[in-house]
Design an enzyme around this catalytic site. Structure first.
Site, PDB file in Angstrom:
ATOM      1  CG  ASP A 170     -65.155   5.563 -80.607  1.00 11.19           C
ATOM      2  OD1 ASP A 170     -66.315   5.872 -80.328  1.00 11.19           O
ATOM      3  OD2 ASP A 170     -64.798   4.387 -80.875  1.00 11.19           O
ATOM      4  CG  ASN A 182     -70.795   4.921 -86.513  1.00 11.56           C
ATOM      5  OD1 ASN A 182     -70.283   3.845 -86.237  1.00 11.56           O
ATOM      6  ND2 ASN A 182     -71.914   5.351 -85.934  1.00 11.56           N
ATOM      7  CD  GLU A 198     -74.686   2.542 -79.852  1.00 12.31           C
ATOM      8  OE1 GLU A 198     -75.551   1.682 -80.074  1.00 12.31           O
ATOM      9  OE2 GLU A 198     -73.474   2.350 -80.019  1.00 12.31           O
ATOM     10  CG  ASP A 255     -69.748  -2.488 -79.265  1.00 11.61           C
ATOM     11  OD1 ASP A 255     -69.908  -1.399 -78.669  1.00 11.61           O
ATOM     12  OD2 ASP A 255     -70.560  -2.919 -80.102  1.00 11.61           O
ATOM     13  CG  HIS A 256     -67.502   2.014 -79.105  1.00 10.58           C
ATOM     14  ND1 HIS A 256     -67.144   2.832 -80.148  1.00 10.58           N
ATOM     15  CD2 HIS A 256     -68.668   1.415 -79.474  1.00 10.58           C
ATOM     16  CE1 HIS A 256     -68.057   2.745 -81.111  1.00 10.58           C
ATOM     17  NE2 HIS A 256     -68.985   1.885 -80.721  1.00 10.58           N
ATOM     18  CG  ASN A 276     -70.876   3.935 -78.492  1.00  7.40           C
ATOM     19  OD1 ASN A 276     -71.576   3.240 -77.758  1.00  7.40           O
ATOM     20  ND2 ASN A 276     -71.213   4.188 -79.752  1.00  7.40           N
ATOM     21  CG  ASP A 318     -69.358   5.894 -82.662  1.00  8.14           C
ATOM     22  OD1 ASP A 318     -68.722   5.916 -83.734  1.00  8.14           O
ATOM     23  OD2 ASP A 318     -70.063   4.927 -82.312  1.00  8.14           O
TER      24      ASP A 318
END
Length: 257
Positions: free
Chosen positions: A218, A149, A34, A247-248, A7, A147
């Site tokens: 993930d 989530n 993303e 941030d991943h 991501n 991802d």
């Protein structure tokens, strides 16, 4: 064969990070989520210069998914999930690469929960499970990467008690993930690291990365036709610490030929 999911949290803003990682890690296939870029703003030239063919589905400001393949062009097999005629969000892309069918997905966040966004997440999950069931019925080597989530268990979140009402950790979402696995899929990272706290995401706030206050959201799921080929599954954690990083962190598996 090395297959990764990442991501990127904005492909154009993070392009130097992505290109550096591609050069150092040299994955054969990469699923990106993303993109946060309109379809025509995908940095195709830079990706091709790095040695990768690509297919992608962009969306202005939000979402967006892509599949990259080193030294070849992914052969697209599906764009979007069935059953959502009015769904305009760019969240699923599927392609065949070197004998493996790759599904790249970006499952909705779902917050706040309960609410319309959470209902959309659960409905999207049901559509994904239907597609996954159909793929298994074909007895093909399939990897569903992206991802999700979802933190599947308490082991996948640094302080479970703080996340009980979050859409990434609510019982309905974990149940949906468990039902997906029960179809016959193997969670590659957990299969190689049973019982280990291993994260793929660290928030930008409260010094989360330095404190290792992370989440495992993930995932790469393997069909029975490819799961026996799994040799390794790791997180390139150090990438999260690079300047202007997502941030991943990238997550990858290695399959035996």
């Amino acid at each position: 064969m090395k297959i990764a999911t990442f991501n990127v949290n904005g492909i154009n803003g993070r392009l130097p990070v992505l290109l550096r990682w591609l050069d150092e890690a040299r994955p054969d296939v990469v699923c990106l989520q993303e993109l946060k870029a309109q379809h025509d703003n995908f940095p195709r030239a830079a990706i091709e210069a790095a040695g990768y063919g690509a297919i992608w589905q962009g969306q202005k400001s939000w979402n967006g998914v892509a599949i990259l393949a080193r030294g070849c062009e992914p052969h697209e097999t599906r764009r979007g999930l069935p059953g959502g005629d009015e769904d305009t969000q760019s969240r699923y892309l599927e392609a065949a690469v070197r004998g493996v069918l790759i599904g790249c997905l970006y499952l909705p966040n779902g917050n706040p929960a309960p609410g319309p966004k959470f209902s959309y997440k659960l409905a999207w999950f049901e559509r994904l499970k239907a597609v996954a069931r159909g793929l298994l019925a074909q007895d093909l080597p399939v990897v569903l990467a992206g991802d999700y989530n979802v933190m599947p268990t308490d082991l996948d979140v640094y302080k479970p008690e703080r996340w009980l009402d979050d859409a990434l950790f609510r019982p309905e979402v974990r149940q949906a993930y468990a039902e997906l696995l029960a179809q016959g899929w193997t969670d590659a990272l957990r299969a190689r690291h049973p019982g280990e706290r291993i994260y793929t995401f660290w928030d930008y706030f409260r010094n989360a990365y330095a404190r290792d206050a992370g989440l495992r959201i993930d995932h790469l799921l393997l069909s029975p036709a490819v799961a026996p080929r799994l040799k390794a599954a790791e997180v390139d954690r150090e990438v999260r610490g690079w300047e202007k990083a997502s941030d991943h962190a990238p997550v990858w598996i290695e399959l035996a030929d």
